[in-house]
Design a protein around this motif. Structure first.
Motif, mmCIF file in Angstrom:
data_model
loop_
_atom_site.group_PDB
_atom_site.id
_atom_site.type_symbol
_atom_site.label_atom_id
_atom_site.label_comp_id
_atom_site.label_asym_id
_atom_site.label_seq_id
_atom_site.Cartn_x
_atom_site.Cartn_y
_atom_site.Cartn_z
ATOM 1 N N LYS B 264 0.825 -1.214 0.000
ATOM 2 C CA LYS B 264 0.000 0.000 0.000
ATOM 3 C C LYS B 264 0.862 1.269 0.000
ATOM 4 O O LYS B 264 1.845 1.352 0.742
ATOM 5 N N ASN B 265 0.482 2.232 -0.821
ATOM 6 C CA ASN B 265 1.145 3.540 -0.814
ATOM 7 C C ASN B 265 0.443 4.416 0.227
ATOM 8 O O ASN B 265 -0.692 4.844 0.017
ATOM 9 N N PRO B 266 1.098 4.699 1.356
ATOM 10 C CA PRO B 266 0.407 5.449 2.425
ATOM 11 C C PRO B 266 0.108 6.891 2.039
ATOM 12 O O PRO B 266 -0.745 7.539 2.650
ATOM 13 N N ASN B 267 0.819 7.392 1.021
ATOM 14 C CA ASN B 267 0.604 8.791 0.609
ATOM 15 C C ASN B 267 -0.221 8.893 -0.670
ATOM 16 O O ASN B 267 -0.163 9.905 -1.366
ATOM 17 N N TYR B 268 -0.963 7.849 -0.975
ATOM 18 C CA TYR B 268 -1.744 7.870 -2.215
ATOM 19 C C TYR B 268 -2.745 9.024 -2.174
ATOM 20 O O TYR B 268 -3.362 9.275 -1.132
ATOM 21 N N HIS B 269 -2.895 9.695 -3.301
ATOM 22 C CA HIS B 269 -3.673 10.932 -3.312
ATOM 23 C C HIS B 269 -5.177 10.707 -3.227
ATOM 24 O O HIS B 269 -5.911 11.648 -2.976
ATOM 25 N N ARG B 270 -5.668 9.490 -3.472
ATOM 26 C CA ARG B 270 -7.104 9.248 -3.322
ATOM 27 C C ARG B 270 -7.315 8.723 -1.914
ATOM 28 O O ARG B 270 -7.037 7.577 -1.613
ATOM 29 N N LYS B 271 -7.774 9.623 -1.064
ATOM 30 C CA LYS B 271 -7.825 9.349 0.373
ATOM 31 C C LYS B 271 -8.659 8.101 0.688
ATOM 32 O O LYS B 271 -9.723 7.891 0.116
ATOM 33 N N GLY B 272 -8.145 7.307 1.605
ATOM 34 C CA GLY B 272 -8.850 6.091 2.023
ATOM 35 C C GLY B 272 -8.518 4.889 1.181
ATOM 36 O O GLY B 272 -8.864 3.767 1.537
ATOM 37 N N GLU B 273 -7.861 5.082 0.060
ATOM 38 C CA GLU B 273 -7.492 3.968 -0.817
ATOM 39 C C GLU B 273 -5.965 3.831 -0.841
ATOM 40 O O GLU B 273 -5.269 4.831 -0.636
ATOM 41 N N PRO B 274 -5.477 2.661 -1.079
ATOM 42 C CA PRO B 274 -6.171 1.374 -1.209
ATOM 43 C C PRO B 274 -6.458 0.780 0.171
ATOM 44 O O PRO B 274 -5.897 1.231 1.164
ATOM 45 N N HIS B 275 -7.300 -0.230 0.186
ATOM 46 C CA HIS B 275 -7.676 -0.839 1.468
ATOM 47 C C HIS B 275 -6.763 -1.997 1.850
ATOM 48 O O HIS B 275 -6.506 -2.215 3.024
#
Lengths: 314, 581
Positions: B264-275
């Motif tokens: 998982k990318n913790p800084n992914y720009h689509r908040k809450g994703e990925p799960h």
């Protein structure tokens, strides 16, 4: 023996060069080429010409051949046209998988075939013999892909179980690795064992009728000693020859078994190489297979002397 | 002596008689039969539920996003390892600009981002192509519709790995990627209509077009134009050794012949994703092995062939099936400039000889639709040839061997024809079955088709590109999974189309194709696309056939898995799904 060995080793060189020339020419005679496969649906003429030039495939075939052969002599088997990665690296990653599978398969094949062949000969024309011969014929007749598919499919339906699909390397987790390799090795071994079993039986039947076997028995030797020490050892020489030839069958079988069991070996690599006309991959693997088969047969020839001291190398 | 020595039982009791041997063989055969019966081998077993006799005519989008989108009570749970089947073979390269293969593009979706991407969610059909921002926060066209401005999100960062070290993704990165795409990608013609791409500031990208181009959003959002890491390419020469992106997952490693692994990318720009915390995307060459993996829960999800779907539903009814219409158009093609196929009546006759319903029943479990020059899967643009609006040329899609014979007779072939039918086994059993249905249909119209299968590599590099002899020879094969009608029209029917294997050069049609390309009013464009479909139904330069669904199967604990579209599974579907276990 040493001059014999030196002569045989010298003969390996022209054999392998011949193999490289044949393979190099044949892969280029196949319809379709690597560039079209790389570009697939999007093969605009301009892109294809550019790529062909970039990969050096626009040069005369003999130039490509000698360049590749020069690389091989320096330990460089070429660069994959598809992945642009050194073929040597990929092969060294995959070779342990196929080598482990092949060795296990040969061992399992022998473990099945030799005792069964001996028992079948010793119990000639009995129920045991008929059953074992029937089994041997079934082993010869059942294709590995069919057996592999059954072994994968039926347990998944009956018990929701399947061999692990994610390959684990031997040195990462030996237990897990063996758990994953044992079933494909048995399937490959079964394919080998049919022929070996039948030849073992035939040879044993012949040897058991020889005078020296009768003499050994008349001397009061134990039955096991007569069968295993005197009869089997002599009966095993043609079987050994067969084993040398069976290495090629192991390689061929590995292509199928590795695909069914998702094992990342060189059999699958060869299949992908052929599908994509990845010339360096096909050339390198064929060279390696040829080397393995030639050396395996040389080893078999040398083992004759150990099994039968009457054999002299001159 | 030997009998004693070797302890052979008395022959009179130990030796098998012929009768005993025959009995033994009979019992063995019975045992094998029982084993097969117990095994319930999927390929040999008749489905408990017979396929629907009448294919469903899909006038509306027919995917079933809700089946796997059922959400358990409460909010999505984070965590877990998602293990899926991704591909049957290795990726050619990890750099998505260097190879257009699905094997490269599909993994890229997990690790890289695009400017925009198809929206996924409850009730949205898989092939709806409603776009939402990926790196872009918003975008708009200029008044003259000749430029598009994309505003990037403020919080987008590269993954926190050297040499990017989590720096912001900028508009300059987008422009640099565009320029590299034009230099190295075999797909660069995708941007032939773009005059320039510029970055007026760090968060703004402007694409200026040479001409009006209606499918612009579709082209920019297709899973090819990934925004790539400049530093990596500058250091390594390409992005084939290190995968560092701004996508939902961080690349861990690629094991040749085994699969892709990431977290998982913790800084992914689509908040809450990925799960999910971790992904394991496996390479499994054999379809039976994938099925076994699903049954044994070794896999959380996998794409399944239509023929395997019913047996799987029978053995594992708890599995979730998420379907999307198959936007693939298996066609008959030929050389339209040469006899006999330069006669439109012959082409029409061949189309009328195809039993499309039979094809759906045989190959697609009785479900699907009749393709026109646009695949039925693109329901927004597809004009149903069985519907009331198609017009008189709809008759050429109907199976009517008697009428086909009349057309052939009128064209000078009263006794039918003998032809070679070229295809390839490279697309699997599905296309082979379609070829067989076509052969049977042609026979009913008096055409003897001699099937000649070409090995895939030979096919794709010769026949598929139009390098085949004309005359009494037809080819049957699919085109790629296009997601825009313009791609079907331009690539196959335009004189400059790189896949115009039939050699179509029809000025009237070319004008129609170019006109719809420049029409930005959707209703007007749809009307034009309908007209093109009607016109092509009369011309039959390529004879479209029929198609069904693509089916993803997930374990019952997988939630919010929406229908996939093309290669974007890793960015569009996987970040949203979660594991309820």
């Amino acid at each position: 023996m040493h001059p014999y060995l030196a002569r045989r080793l010298l003969l390996v060189v022209p054999t392998l060069i011949g193999v490289t020339m044949v393979v190099f020419s044949l892969v280029r005679l196949l319809p379709g080429d690597a560039v079209s496969m790389l570009l697939q649906d999007y093969a605009y003429a301009k892109d294809a010409d550019e790529m062909r030039a970039r990969l050096g495939l626009d040069r005369p075939v003999y130039v490509q051949y000698f360049e590749w052969l020069g690389g091989v002599l320096q330990g460089n088997l070429g660069t994959s046209l598809r992945s642009n990665e050194p073929v040597t690296v990929e092969i060294s990653n995959r070779m342990p998988v196929t080598a482990e599978l092949g060795l296990m398969a040969i061992a399992i094949g022998l473990l099945i075939a030799v005792p069964v062949g001996v028992i079948s000969a010793v119990r000639q024309d009995t129920r045991t013999d008929y059953v074992l011969r029937g089994v041997a014929i079934a082993m010869l007749a059942i294709p590995g892909f069919w057996l592999g598919t059954l072994v994968i499919t039926l347990p998944s339906i009956w018990w929701q179980w399947t061999p692990p699909l994610r390959y684990t390397r031997l040195w990462d987790d030996p237990g897990k690795n063996l758990g994953q390799m044992i079933i494909p090795a048995i399937i490959l071994g079964i394919a080998l064992s049919g022929t070996v079993m039948r030849l073992t039986r035939a040879q044993m039947l012949e040897v058991l009728r020889q005078d020296y076997v009768r003499t050994a028995s008349a001397k009061g030797l134990d039955e096991r000693a007569v069968v295993f020490r005197h009869a089997l050892r002599n009966a095993f020489i043609p079987v050994l020859t067969l084993l040398g030839l069976e290495v090629a069958i192991v390689v061929g079988g590995a292509v199928v078994v590795e695909s069914v069991f998702a094992l990342p070996g060189i059999g699958r690599y060869l299949l992908e190489g052929i599908q994509y006309r990845d010339y360096p991959v096909i050339q390198a693997l064929n060279l390696i297979f040829a080397t393995v088969i030639v050396l395996a047969n040389l080893l078999v020839d040398l083992l004759y002397g150990w099994f039968d001291p009457r054999v002299r190398y001159s | 002596m030997r009998d004693d020595l070797l302890n052979i039982p008395n022959r009179s009791t130990g030796r098998l008689t012929r009768r005993e041997a025959m009995r033994g063989l009979g019992l063995a055969g019975l045992g094998m039969a029982l084993l097969s019966a117990c095994g319930q081998l999927p390929t040999r077993q008749a489905p408990a539920v017979a396929p629907q006799a009448t294919p469903r005519r899909a006038a509306v989008p027919a995917s079933k996003p809700t089946e796997a989108a059922k959400t358990a009570a409460g909010s999505p749970k984070d965590g877990g390892i998602l293990r899926m089947y991704l591909a049957p073979e290795n990726t050619p390269t990890l750099d998505p600009y260097l190879n257009v293969s699905v094997r490269t593009q599909e993994p890229s979706a997990f690790f890289y981002s695009r400017l925009i991407m198809p929206k996924k969610g409850p009730g949205i059909p898989g092939l709806a192509y409603m776009f939402e921002g990926d790196l872009a926060e918003s975008w708009k066209a200029s008044d003259d519709l000749l430029s598009y401005t994309f505003n990037l999100r403020p919080n987008i960062k590269w993954q926190n790995t050297p040499p990017l070290n989590g720096r912001p993704v900028t508009a300059q990165d987008v422009v640099w990627s565009y320029e590299r795409f034009l230099k190295v990608s075999p797909e660069r013609s995708r941007f032939d209509y773009v005059a320039s791409a510029t970055a007026p500031d760090n968060r703004t990208v402007v694409f200026k077009l040479k001409d009006l181009y209606a499918p612009f959003e579709n082209a920019i959002g297709a899973p090819y134009f990934w925004i790539m890491p400049k530093e990596v390419v500058e250091q390594d020469g390409d992005a084939s050794k290190r995968v560092i992106g701004s996508g939902p997952f961080i690349f861990d490693r690629y094991e040749s012949g085994v699969g892709f692994f990431g977290h998982k990318n913790p800084n992914y720009h689509r908040k809450g994703e990925p799960h999910v915390d971790e992904i394991q995307m496996l390479i499994i060459p054999d379809q039976a092995t994938r099925m076994a993996g699903l049954r044994a829960k070794e896999l959380d999800g996998a794409e399944v062939e239509q023929q395997d779907l019913d047996p799987l539903k029978q053995s594992n009814p708890e599995m979730q099936v998420v379907e999307v219409e198959f936007n693939n158009n298996v066609c008959i093609y030929w050389k339209v400039e040469e006899p006999p196929f330069n006669d439109v009546r012959v082409r029409q006759a061949f189309s009328m000889a195809i039993n499309r319903d039979e094809m759906l029943a045989t190959v697609f479990n009785g479900r699907g639709g009749w393709n026109t020059s646009v695949a039925w899967a693109l329901s927004e643009w597809w004009l149903d040839p069985q519907g009331p609006d198609f017009g008189p040329n709809a008759r050429y899609f109907k199976y009517d061997p008697a009428e086909a014979r009349k057309l052939l007779a009128a064209a000078g072939y009263p006794n039918g024809m003998k032809i070679d039918l070229i295809s390839t086994p490279g697309y699997g059993q599905r296309v082979i079955q379609q070829v067989e249905v076509i052969q049977q249909g042609l026979k009913s119209a008096g055409v003897e088709a001699n099937i000649k299968m070409q090995e895939y590599a030979a096919y794709i590099s010769t026949t598929f590109l139009g390098k085949f002899d004309g005359g009494d020879m037809i080819v049957v094969g699919p085109n790629a999974n296009f997601n825009e009608p313009h791609e079907f029209f331009f690539l196959l029917y335009h004189p400059k189309g790189p896949r115009n294997a039939s050699g179509v050069n029809d000025p009237k049609l070319t004008e129609m194709i170019e006109k719809q390309m420049r029409t930005l009013d959707k209703a007007d464009r749809k009307q034009q696309i309908n007209d093109i479909q009607r016109y092509l139904a009369g011309q039959m330069y390529y004879v479209p056939t029929a198609a069904g669904f693509r089916s993803m199967v997930y374990q019952p604990y997988v939630r919010d898995a929406y229908p996939r579209s093309d290669f974007g599974l890793g960015a569009e579907v996987v970040p949203k799904l979660w594991l309820d276990k």
